[in-house]
Design a protein around this motif. Structure first.
Motif, mmCIF file in Angstrom:
data_model
loop_
_atom_site.group_PDB
_atom_site.id
_atom_site.type_symbol
_atom_site.label_atom_id
_atom_site.label_comp_id
_atom_site.label_asym_id
_atom_site.label_seq_id
_atom_site.Cartn_x
_atom_site.Cartn_y
_atom_site.Cartn_z
ATOM 1 N N LEU A 126 0.806 -1.227 0.000
ATOM 2 C CA LEU A 126 0.000 0.000 0.000
ATOM 3 C C LEU A 126 0.837 1.274 0.000
ATOM 4 O O LEU A 126 0.311 2.356 -0.253
ATOM 5 C CB LEU A 126 -0.966 0.006 1.186
ATOM 6 N N THR A 127 2.124 1.163 0.281
ATOM 7 C CA THR A 127 2.990 2.341 0.161
ATOM 8 C C THR A 127 3.198 2.712 -1.294
ATOM 9 O O THR A 127 3.326 3.890 -1.632
ATOM 10 C CB THR A 127 4.343 2.069 0.842
ATOM 11 N N VAL A 128 3.214 1.700 -2.156
ATOM 12 C CA VAL A 128 3.409 1.920 -3.601
ATOM 13 C C VAL A 128 2.309 1.183 -4.366
ATOM 14 O O VAL A 128 2.592 0.297 -5.172
ATOM 15 C CB VAL A 128 4.806 1.466 -4.047
ATOM 16 N N PRO A 129 1.049 1.515 -4.125
ATOM 17 C CA PRO A 129 -0.045 0.722 -4.701
ATOM 18 C C PRO A 129 -0.043 0.760 -6.222
ATOM 19 O O PRO A 129 0.375 1.733 -6.846
ATOM 20 C CB PRO A 129 -1.293 1.396 -4.132
ATOM 21 N N GLY A 130 -0.525 -0.332 -6.807
ATOM 22 C CA GLY A 130 -0.645 -0.415 -8.252
ATOM 23 C C GLY A 130 0.489 -1.115 -8.952
ATOM 24 O O GLY A 130 0.401 -1.394 -10.150
#
Length: 279
Positions: free
Chosen positions: A10-14
Motif C-alpha cells: 500500500l505504500t506503492v499501490p498499483g
C-alpha cells in the motif's frame, strides 16, 4: 536497535510483485510485503499475482536483489468470502518464502464474535501447512477497531500460528499509547506497520482518507514512537504509508526511499542498518 524494514504494497499501490521488489531493493529495504489476494479495488494491477508467470518473475526479482518476501495480504473476514479462496495466495506466499499473513475483519454487525473467531481459526489452519502466521489487524473503521477486541479474538481462537498486527496509525486513532503493547503476549507480535499522523480530532471519514491516501513519514506527525525500540528493539517493521499526493509528486521509488529514510531517522538514529547486500 536493529530493525529489518519491509516495503508494504500500500505504500506503492498499483505495482506488480516483481516491480515492487526492484523498487524496494533500489530504495534500500530488506524485505517486501506483497498483495497476493486482490480485493477488487481500484488501482490494483491487472494481473493474477499467484499465476506461474508472475511467481517466476517475482522469484527472479527476489534472487537478483537479495530481498526476502516477509508477509502477504489481505485476507478479509467477511460473509460470503470462503477462506479456502485464500489457498492459492498461501501456496504462493509459501513458495516465495513469506512468513506472515495479514488478516482483518469487515463484517457489518456487532454481535458476530463467534463467526469471527471461527473464521479466523479456519484461516489460521489453512495457512499453517505453508509455515505462515496469520496476523489480525484492527483498522479503526473496520469491524475490530481496538487492540483489546483483537486480543479477545486471539484468546478465544488459540491457534499456534496466530498473531496481532499493530499499525501505529490505528493505535493513534484510538488514542492508545504504543506502550500498551507491553500487555500483549510477545509471541503474538511478529511485526509492526509504521507511519505517522497529525494530532487531530478524527471523524470516520478523516480516518479512512488518512489511512488510504495521506499517511505521514515517521517523525513528521504526532505519534510517539519511543516505546517501539523500548519494547521491540529487533522487531521487523513494515512501512505501510500510502500518500496519493506524494506518490504523484515523487513516483513510487522516491516515495519509498523517503519513507525508509524517515524511519531510519526515528528508529535507528539516522543510521542505515540493512542486513542485505546492496542490489
Amino acid at each position: 536497535m536493529s530493525h529489518e524494514y519491509s516495503l508494504s504494497y500500500l505504500t506503492v499501490p498499483g505495482v506488480t510483485p516483481p516491480e515492487q521488489t526492484y523498487i524496494a531493493a533500489r530504495a534500500g529495504y530488506d524485505c517486501v510485503s506483497y498483495r497476493l489476494f486482490h480485493l477488487g479495488v481500484a488501482g490494483e494491477p491487472d494481473i493474477d499475482p499467484t499465476s506461474p508467470q508472475i511467481l517466476r518473475e517475482t522469484k527472479q526479482a527476489l534472487a537478483e536483489t537479495g530481498l526476502r518476501c516477509f508477509d502477504i495480504e489481505l485476507m478479509k473476514i467477511v460473509r460470503g468470502l470462503d477462506p479456502k479462496q485464500f489457498l492459492p495466495a498461501f501456496e504462493a506466499g509459501g513458495e516465495l518464502g513469506a512468513r506472515h499473513v495479514i488478516c482483518s475483519a469487515w463484517t457489518d454487525v456487532r454481535n458476530d464474535q463467534r463467526y469471527i473467531v471461527d473464521t479466523f481459526a479456519e484461516i489460521c489452519d489453512l495457512a499453517a501447512p505453508f509455515g505462515l502466521t496469520v496476523n489480525l489487524e484492527f483498522p479503526a473503521f473496520s469491524r475490530l477497531t481496538t487492540l483489546e477486541e483483537v486480543v479477545e479474538i486471539l484468546e478465544r481462537t488459540g491457534r499456534h500460528n496466530q498473531g496481532v498486527l499493530v499499525d501505529t496509525l490505528y493505535m493513534h486513532f484510538n488514542k492508545a499509547p504504543l506502550l500498551a503493547l507491553e500487555r500483549v503476549p510477545p509471541e503474538w507480535i511478529n511485526f509492526l506497520h509504521i507511519c505517522d499522523a497529525e494530532d487531530l480530532a478524527f471523524t470516520k471519514e478523516d480516518m479512512i482518507h488518512i489511512a488510504r491516501d495521506a499517511r505521514l513519514y515517521p517523525g513528521e506527525g504526532a505519534i510517539d514512537f519511543w516505546s517501539v525500540n523500548y519494547l521491540f528493539p529487533d522487531l521487523p517493521l513494515s512501512i505501510e504509508l500510502p500518500h496519493a499526493a506524494r506518490m504523484a509528486e515523487f513516483g513510487p521509488e522516491q516515495h519509498a526511499r523517503n519513507c525508509l529514510k524517515a524511519a531510519h531517522a526515528v528508529f535507528e538514529g539516522g543510521q542505515r542498518r540493512s542486513t542485505r547486500q546492496p542490489a
